[in-house]
Design a protein around this motif. Structure first.
Motif, short mmCIF file in Angstrom:
data_model
loop_
_atom_site.label_atom_id
_atom_site.label_comp_id
_atom_site.label_asym_id
_atom_site.label_seq_id
_atom_site.Cartn_x
_atom_site.Cartn_y
_atom_site.Cartn_z
N LEU A 114 0.83 -1.20 0.00
CA LEU A 114 0.00 0.00 0.00
C LEU A 114 0.87 1.25 0.00
CD1 LEU A 114 -2.69 -1.02 2.65
CD2 LEU A 114 -2.78 -1.29 0.17
N ARG A 115 0.28 2.36 -0.42
CA ARG A 115 1.00 3.64 -0.41
C ARG A 115 1.29 4.04 1.03
NH1 ARG A 115 -2.93 7.13 -4.48
NH2 ARG A 115 -3.09 5.56 -6.11
N ARG A 116 2.39 4.75 1.20
CA ARG A 116 2.76 5.23 2.52
C ARG A 116 2.80 6.75 2.51
NH1 ARG A 116 7.96 3.09 6.03
NH2 ARG A 116 7.52 4.28 7.92
N THR A 117 2.29 7.36 3.56
CA THR A 117 2.28 8.82 3.65
C THR A 117 2.15 9.26 5.09
OG1 THR A 117 1.22 10.85 2.83
CG2 THR A 117 -0.24 9.05 3.46
N GLU A 118 2.43 10.53 5.32
CA GLU A 118 2.10 11.13 6.61
C GLU A 118 0.63 11.48 6.61
OE1 GLU A 118 4.31 14.65 7.48
OE2 GLU A 118 5.95 13.56 8.44
N ALA A 119 0.00 11.39 7.78
CA ALA A 119 -1.39 11.83 7.92
C ALA A 119 -1.51 12.63 9.20
CB ALA A 119 -2.33 10.63 7.96
N SER A 120 -2.34 13.67 9.16
CA SER A 120 -2.62 14.48 10.33
C SER A 120 -4.10 14.39 10.62
CB SER A 120 -2.21 15.94 10.07
OG SER A 120 -2.69 16.37 8.81
N TRP A 121 -4.57 15.15 11.62
CA TRP A 121 -6.00 15.16 11.92
C TRP A 121 -6.46 16.57 12.26
CZ3 TRP A 121 -7.29 16.91 16.75
CH2 TRP A 121 -6.35 16.75 17.77
N VAL A 168 -13.72 10.49 1.20
CA VAL A 168 -13.17 11.84 1.06
C VAL A 168 -14.32 12.82 1.23
CG1 VAL A 168 -12.09 13.48 -0.51
CG2 VAL A 168 -11.32 11.09 -0.48
N ILE A 169 -14.18 13.71 2.25
CA ILE A 169 -15.23 14.69 2.52
C ILE A 169 -14.72 16.13 2.47
CG2 ILE A 169 -16.49 13.07 3.99
CD1 ILE A 169 -15.44 14.72 6.42
N ASP A 170 -13.40 16.30 2.32
CA ASP A 170 -12.83 17.63 2.45
C ASP A 170 -11.55 17.75 1.63
OD1 ASP A 170 -12.79 20.21 3.40
OD2 ASP A 170 -12.87 19.64 5.52
N ARG A 171 -10.99 18.94 1.57
CA ARG A 171 -9.75 19.20 0.85
C ARG A 171 -8.61 19.52 1.81
NH1 ARG A 171 -10.70 16.25 -2.90
NH2 ARG A 171 -12.26 16.85 -4.44
N GLY A 172 -7.42 19.09 1.44
CA GLY A 172 -6.23 19.27 2.26
C GLY A 172 -5.54 17.93 2.40
N PRO A 173 -4.48 17.82 3.16
CA PRO A 173 -3.71 18.91 3.78
C PRO A 173 -2.78 19.53 2.75
CG PRO A 173 -2.73 16.80 4.32
CD PRO A 173 -3.95 16.49 3.51
N TYR A 174 -2.18 20.64 3.10
CA TYR A 174 -1.32 21.35 2.16
C TYR A 174 0.11 21.47 2.69
CZ TYR A 174 -5.76 22.22 -0.07
OH TYR A 174 -6.97 22.04 -0.67
N ILE A 175 0.60 20.36 3.20
CA ILE A 175 1.98 20.27 3.69
C ILE A 175 2.67 19.17 2.89
CG2 ILE A 175 3.43 19.64 5.66
CD1 ILE A 175 1.31 20.85 7.48
N ARG A 176 3.86 19.47 2.37
CA ARG A 176 4.58 18.51 1.53
C ARG A 176 4.79 17.18 2.25
NH1 ARG A 176 9.99 20.30 -1.57
NH2 ARG A 176 8.39 21.54 -2.66
N GLY A 177 4.55 16.10 1.53
CA GLY A 177 4.76 14.77 2.08
C GLY A 177 3.58 14.24 2.88
N ARG A 178 2.52 15.01 2.95
CA ARG A 178 1.34 14.61 3.73
C ARG A 178 0.14 14.56 2.82
NH1 ARG A 178 0.68 18.05 8.97
NH2 ARG A 178 2.85 17.31 9.12
N ASP A 194 -2.84 11.18 19.93
CA ASP A 194 -1.73 11.72 20.71
C ASP A 194 -0.51 12.03 19.86
OD1 ASP A 194 -3.27 11.54 22.99
OD2 ASP A 194 -2.39 9.65 23.67
N ALA A 195 -0.31 11.26 18.79
CA ALA A 195 0.84 11.49 17.93
C ALA A 195 0.70 12.78 17.12
CB ALA A 195 1.03 10.30 16.97
N GLY A 196 -0.54 13.18 16.82
CA GLY A 196 -0.75 14.38 16.02
C GLY A 196 -0.54 14.13 14.54
N VAL A 197 0.64 13.63 14.19
CA VAL A 197 0.97 13.24 12.82
C VAL A 197 1.48 11.82 12.86
CG1 VAL A 197 2.43 13.72 10.82
CG2 VAL A 197 1.56 15.61 12.18
N ALA A 198 1.05 10.99 11.89
CA ALA A 198 1.46 9.59 11.90
C ALA A 198 1.80 9.13 10.49
CB ALA A 198 0.34 8.72 12.46
N ASN A 199 2.69 8.15 10.40
CA ASN A 199 2.96 7.49 9.13
C ASN A 199 1.93 6.39 8.94
OD1 ASN A 199 5.36 8.91 8.33
ND2 ASN A 199 6.46 7.80 9.92
N VAL A 200 1.18 6.47 7.87
CA VAL A 200 0.11 5.51 7.63
C VAL A 200 0.27 4.87 6.26
CG1 VAL A 200 -1.48 6.85 9.07
CG2 VAL A 200 -1.47 7.21 6.59
#
Length: 208
Positions: A114-121, A168-178, A194-200
């Motif tokens: 599967l694809r790997r990326t950073e994800a935030s919330w 998909v319900i929204d647009r974003g994020p606008y940070i490179r690599g995420r 708690d992590a805030g940002v995670a590799n998923v």
């Protein structure tokens, strides 16, 4: 009762960036961690899967092989003959004996494909606001923001053995690599608040 607590996020988000204050970024506050009503993500890879079995992990399996265009049938929680054929095709393409059985080795290979990326919330401080694809963001809203995928596309997101099927319900994020920004309820279900940002890991199961 809800109360605000600082997350102190420094995992790749730009401090003071306007993005952290709006849809598609990380909220700087969060409600108390009461997950009693949170949607639970499905575990995958904890047991050997074969034809005739059912469950949330089978639905994850079907989502993975469908994202790879190895299965055209609607997503179900059943490991049926089309799933067996799809698994065999995946195993053959991955130099694994094509048994149609998803043991630990095959499940790991499936996840790693599967694809790997950073994800935030995001969420707290934005509840009651509209989202780009229509509708209103609520505390219990489960969904994901993506820059380009059509609204309503079905996406599967995995984190530490947990997988969540959402849209998909929204647009974003606008940070490179995420590539993804989950709603608070979605990140809570996966367990990375708690992590805030995670590799998923993620897969596009169905484009709208």
């Amino acid at each position: 009762a809800l109360f605000a607590v600082g997350l102190g996020i420094s995992l790749g988000a730009s401090n003071g960036d306007a993005e952290t204050r709006g849809t598609g970024g990380i909220s700087i506050t969060s409600p108390s961690s009461d997950s009693s009503n949170a949607k639970v993500a499905s575990r995958f890879g904890n047991r050997t899967l074969r034809q005739g079995m059912s469950g949330g992990d089978v639905r994850v399996l079907n989502g993975i092989v469908r994202s790879k265009q190895l299965l055209n049938a609607p997503l179900t929680t059943n490991f049926d003959p089309p799933t067996t054929s799809a698994v065999k095709r995946f195993q053959k393409g991955s130099s694994i004996k094509p048994s149609g059985v998803v043991n630990r080795s095959t499940s790991k290979t499936l996840v790693r494909s599967l694809r790997r990326t950073e994800a935030s919330w995001y969420g707290p401080g934005l509840y009651g606001n509209g989202v780009a694809c229509g509708g209103t963001l609520r505390r219990g809203t489960i969904g994901v923001a993506h820059k380009t995928l059509p609204c309503g596309s079905k996406v599967m997101v995995g984190y530490r053995g947990r997988f969540l099927m959402t849209k998909v319900i929204d647009r974003g994020p606008y940070i490179r690599g995420r590539a993804l920004d989950l709603t608070y309820a979605g990140a809570e279900a996966l367990g990375f608040i708690d992590a805030g940002v995670a590799n998923v890991r993620y897969a596009v199961v169905k484009r709208k």
